[in-house]
Design a protein around this motif. Structure first.
Motif, PDB file in Angstrom:
ATOM      1  N   CYS A  53      70.152  50.016  66.904  1.00  0.00           N
ATOM      2  CA  CYS A  53      69.249  49.255  66.032  1.00  0.00           C
ATOM      3  C   CYS A  53      69.111  49.973  64.707  1.00  0.00           C
ATOM      4  O   CYS A  53      69.556  51.113  64.549  1.00  0.00           O
ATOM      5  CB  CYS A  53      67.902  49.015  66.705  1.00  0.00           C
ATOM      6  N   GLY A  71      68.118  43.963  73.142  1.00  0.00           N
ATOM      7  CA  GLY A  71      66.809  44.480  72.785  1.00  0.00           C
ATOM      8  C   GLY A  71      66.189  45.228  73.943  1.00  0.00           C
ATOM      9  O   GLY A  71      66.709  45.212  75.064  1.00  0.00           O
ATOM     10  N   THR A  81      65.304  45.467  68.514  1.00  0.00           N
ATOM     11  CA  THR A  81      66.378  44.493  68.680  1.00  0.00           C
ATOM     12  C   THR A  81      67.678  45.121  68.196  1.00  0.00           C
ATOM     13  O   THR A  81      67.688  45.835  67.185  1.00  0.00           O
ATOM     14  CB  THR A  81      66.073  43.226  67.848  1.00  0.00           C
ATOM     15  N   HIS A  82      68.748  44.858  68.896  1.00  0.00           N
ATOM     16  CA  HIS A  82      70.075  45.324  68.482  1.00  0.00           C
ATOM     17  C   HIS A  82      70.330  44.811  67.070  1.00  0.00           C
ATOM     18  O   HIS A  82      70.051  43.649  66.756  1.00  0.00           O
ATOM     19  CB  HIS A  82      71.132  44.794  69.457  1.00  0.00           C
ATOM     20  N   GLU A  83      70.861  45.686  66.211  1.00  0.00           N
ATOM     21  CA  GLU A  83      71.018  45.327  64.802  1.00  0.00           C
ATOM     22  C   GLU A  83      71.876  44.084  64.585  1.00  0.00           C
ATOM     23  O   GLU A  83      71.664  43.344  63.622  1.00  0.00           O
ATOM     24  CB  GLU A  83      71.579  46.516  64.007  1.00  0.00           C
ATOM     25  N   GLU A 106      69.452  40.777  65.122  1.00  0.00           N
ATOM     26  CA  GLU A 106      68.177  40.622  64.427  1.00  0.00           C
ATOM     27  C   GLU A 106      68.061  39.219  63.842  1.00  0.00           C
ATOM     28  O   GLU A 106      69.053  38.608  63.451  1.00  0.00           O
ATOM     29  CB  GLU A 106      68.032  41.660  63.327  1.00  0.00           C
ATOM     30  N   GLY A 107      66.835  38.712  63.793  1.00  0.00           N
ATOM     31  CA  GLY A 107      66.575  37.413  63.201  1.00  0.00           C
ATOM     32  C   GLY A 107      66.911  36.223  64.085  1.00  0.00           C
ATOM     33  O   GLY A 107      66.937  35.084  63.620  1.00  0.00           O
ATOM     34  N   GLY A 135      62.940  39.437  69.165  1.00  0.00           N
ATOM     35  CA  GLY A 135      61.659  40.133  69.044  1.00  0.00           C
ATOM     36  C   GLY A 135      60.508  39.253  69.489  1.00  0.00           C
ATOM     37  O   GLY A 135      59.617  39.687  70.212  1.00  0.00           O
ATOM     38  N   SER A 145      57.912  47.026  60.068  1.00  0.00           N
ATOM     39  CA  SER A 145      57.726  46.091  61.186  1.00  0.00           C
ATOM     40  C   SER A 145      56.354  45.429  61.185  1.00  0.00           C
ATOM     41  O   SER A 145      56.108  44.497  61.945  1.00  0.00           O
ATOM     42  CB  SER A 145      57.912  46.814  62.519  1.00  0.00           C
TER      43      SER A 145
END
Length: 185
Positions: free
Chosen positions: A22, A57, A95-97, A100-101, A105, A136
Motif C-alpha cells: 500500500c 486490503g 487497501t492495496h495500492e 484504491e478508489g 476501504g 486518511s
C-alpha cells in the motif's frame, strides 16, 4: 467493487502476504512483520480482504475506550455515569495500492461496523475509534467519523463514531423495531 465479490478472512499463518503493498509503507510493514505476532499475543486481530484470490486490503481491530469529554454532545448516552465509553479501535486499515478508489476501504468500514454491533451484544461497546493519518482523515470523516475533542497524537488525528446512534434513530421510526429482531435468536 461490489461488496459481495470480496471475501473476508482472519489472518492465518498459511496466508502469503508478500504481494500486499500500500501507499503507506508502515502499514505494509505492519501486515507482513507484526500483524501475526500481535494476533498471537492477543493484542489485536487482523482480517484480510481478498478479491479473486488476491489480497486487496486488511484491517486490524483492538479494544479501546474514549474519554466522555472527548465526544460531542450529540453522541453517547444521556446520564452515562462513567468517564470513558467502551470502544472498538481500528488499529490499522489499508487497501492495496492497485485497488484504491474501488470501495474496498468502505467495505472494510462496513464490516467493522457489523463487528462492533455484534460485539456490543456481548460486552459494552458504543464507539468506534481510529487514530487517523493526516491523508486518511477525509476518508473517515466522509463515513460519519468525527474529530475527537482531544489533542492530536504523533501526527495522528483521533476520530470516533458513535455507531449505535443511527441504530437508535432507526428504532424510533420502525415497526417492528430492530430490537425485536435482536431478541429473536
Amino acid at each position: 467493487m461490489p461488496f459481495d465479490t470480496l471475501s473476508f478472512s482472519f489472518l492465518y499463518d498459511d496466508i502469503d502476504l508478500s504481494s500486499f503493498s500500500c501507499v503507506e509503507q508502515d502499514l505494509t510493514d505492519f501486515l507482513i512483520e507484526d500483524a501475526r505476532k500481535n494476533q498471537d499475543a492477543r493484542l489485536s486481530v487482523t482480517r484480510i480482504v481478498s478479491y479473486e484470490e488476491q489480497i486487496v486490503g486488511f484491517f486490524t481491530l483492538t479494544n479501546d475506550c474514549i474519554i466522555r469529554k472527548g465526544i460531542g454532545d450529540d453522541d453517547g448516552e444521556d446520564g452515562y455515569p462513567y468517564p470513558h465509553y467502551p470502544a472498538l479501535k481500528i488499529a490499522r486499515l489499508a487497501t492495496h495500492e492497485e485497488f484504491e478508489g474501488r470501495g474496498i476501504g468502505r467495505a472494510m468500514l462496513v464490516r467493522t461496523m457489523a463487528i462492533a454491533m455484534r460485539l456490543s451484544q456481548y460486552v459494552g461497546c458504543r464507539m468506534i475509534t481510529v487514530d487517523s493519518k493526516p491523508n486518511s482523515e477525509g476518508f473517515y470523516l466522509k463515513y460519519g467519523f468525527q474529530r475527537a475533542l482531544l489533542k492530536k497524537k504523533r501526527n495522528m488525528t483521533p476520530l470516533y463514531r458513535d455507531f449505535y446512534r443511527p441504530y437508535q434513530e432507526a428504532e424510533k421510526s420502525m415497526s417492528p423495531t430492530l430490537s425485536d429482531f435482536d431478541r429473536q435468536r
